[in-house]
Design an enzyme around this catalytic site. Structure first.
Site, short mmCIF file in Angstrom:
data_model
loop_
_atom_site.label_atom_id
_atom_site.label_comp_id
_atom_site.label_asym_id
_atom_site.label_seq_id
_atom_site.Cartn_x
_atom_site.Cartn_y
_atom_site.Cartn_z
N ASP A 88 -21.62 6.62 28.45
CA ASP A 88 -21.73 5.25 28.98
C ASP A 88 -21.66 5.24 30.50
OD1 ASP A 88 -18.95 6.01 28.56
OD2 ASP A 88 -18.38 3.93 28.99
N GLU A 150 -16.04 5.37 27.74
CA GLU A 150 -15.04 5.97 28.63
C GLU A 150 -14.71 5.01 29.75
OE1 GLU A 150 -13.39 8.21 32.04
OE2 GLU A 150 -15.21 7.01 31.97
N GLU A 151 -15.74 4.31 30.23
CA GLU A 151 -15.56 3.46 31.41
C GLU A 151 -14.74 2.20 31.11
OE1 GLU A 151 -16.13 4.47 34.22
OE2 GLU A 151 -17.87 5.77 34.31
N HIS A 371 -20.15 4.58 40.28
CA HIS A 371 -19.93 3.13 40.16
C HIS A 371 -20.58 2.35 41.30
CE1 HIS A 371 -16.10 3.75 37.48
NE2 HIS A 371 -17.03 4.65 37.25
#
Ligand SMILES: [Zn+2]
Length: 403
Positions: A88, A150-151, A371
């Site tokens: 992800d 995970e994020e 990000h």
């Protein structure tokens, strides 16, 4: 070359070969933002691995919209080295990109696209290395562990880890390929997130004594949290980390209904980034005890229905490999480094370590680009990772013990 035409091992294992950059372009094209399904990407990986004679095992999410993938190369039933990464990516909402974030583009030796650094670059390198892993006579198996969500708190890997020791043999060690610019990370902080809800009693603000002001109660709790924050800052420091202490932050707050009503509710979140060894449970006990002692009795005298609900919304354990870690020793040797680093961002390493598999964090790309808008990975980072994986394959083939 067709199957068996040459009779040598190469021709029997003639799945497609792509460069890491080519595979990265394919992976970036799947929009696997954490709130979306990753199943199309998983199907692509499954198909690719099948072309190299490898079976994939999926661990689906509760709603079936996502899945983690596990595959193993080499002898069955033997504890191997797991290469772990998440599929992800974080959202692009509100970010200004120079090009389509889901169409990888190359400029000045950099590959741009959402997830190129965090962390589809690592997944692409692992997939590009698969044909070589398959070709080798591995004594130590190599396991692939591709997770989701995970994020949003290392959620997706947890059901897969729960299958370790049942469906999957416990890895002897785990390499988590988060972007570290290919340096060896042996420790990170662990984020713990709390959600607090305060229920008071509404009243006309001119008749304040009839109500219980939820925002005022929140203020008392925030003051206690500020005291804890200061104590954490004054605690013995771990200079390897930046900042070298555990932090506590109130990250969201919401309360009240109108300017002339005693607020009936207030909600807030706070976040602790715990150093290894910091007891987050002690912080939890302390704020609960403070609420029970300093807030709730007074609230209930006026409104029996009033109360405070404090719960841990998410917890990722801090990670400290320890000086005797075989995973760290192997990563240092393969990367050709002799020093390790500590970071403040969290990874799945602490969860693997907690489940009994020594872990280490090393992967291509710079966390500074993760990000961010115009996220990129330098092509030489992919090359360095390919060298690392090639050495891993050679080591796993020899099966020589680490000394
Ligand atoms: Zn990541």
């Amino acid at each position: 070359m067709g199957r068996g035409t040459g009779g040598d091992k190469d021709s029997l294992m003639n799945g497609p070969r792509y460069s890491a950059a080519e595979l990265l372009g394919r992976l970036v094209h799947f929009d696997t933002t954490s709130d979306r399904s990753n199943l199309a990407l998983v199907a692509f990986v499954e198909d690719y691995l099948a072309q190299h004679g490898l079976a994939s095992h999926l661990v689906p999410s509760a709603d079936g919209a996502k899945a983690s993938l596990y595959a193993s190369i080499g002898p069955a039933g033997v504890r191997g080295v797991a290469l772990s990464g998440h599929t992800d990516v974080v959202p692009v909402d509100g970010q200004t990109w120079s090009s389509d974030p889901f169409v990888m583009s190359e400029r000045d030796g950099r590959l741009y696209g959402r997830g190129t650094a965090d962390m589809k670059g690592f997944l692409a390198c692992v997939l590009a290395a698969v044909p070589d892993f398959v070709k080798r006579q591995l004594a130590v198996p190599i396991h692939l562990v591709f997770s989701y969500d995970e994020e949003v708190g290392c959620l997706g890997v947890r059901p897969l880890i729960a299958e370790i020791g049942r469906r999957f043999v416990a890895p002897r060690m785990v390499i988590v390929g988060e972007p570290t610019s290919m340096s060896v990370v042996d420790a990170h902080k662990g984020p713990v997130r709390w959600h607090v809800e305060i229920k008071g009693r509404a009243a006309h603000s001119s008749m304040a004594p009839l109500g219980v002001n939820a925002i005022s109660v929140a203020g008392k709790l925030l003051a206690e949290l500020a005291r804890i924050e200061q104590e954490l800052e004054r605690a013995p420091r771990a200079e390897r980390f930046d900042p070298p202490y555990a932090t506590l932050q109130v990250t969201r707050i919401d309360g009240g209904t109108a300017t002339n009503i005693v607020p009936v509710y207030c909600r807030f979140d706070f976040d602790v980034r715990a150093l290894p060894g910091v007891d987050a449970a002690a912080i939890d006990r302390r704020i609960r005890a403070f609420a029970d002692r300093e807030c709730v009795p007074e609230m209930r005298r006026i409104a029996p229905e009033a109360g405070i609900d404090i719960r841990v919304a998410n917890e990722v354990p801090p990670f400290a490999a320890g000086s005797a870690s075989e995973a760290v020793a192997l990563a240092l040797r393969l990367a050709g480094h002799n020093e390790t680093h500590a970071v403040s961002y969290a990874t799945e390493a602490g969860l693997f370590q907690e489940a009994g598999s020594p872990a280490v964090v090393i992967g291509p790309g710079d966390i500074a680009q993760a990000h961010a808008a115009d996220e990129f990975i330098a092509k030489d980072q992919l090359e360095k990772c390919m060298v690392f994986l090639d050495r891993l394959g050679a080591w796993a083939e020899r099966g020589t013990p680490l000394s």
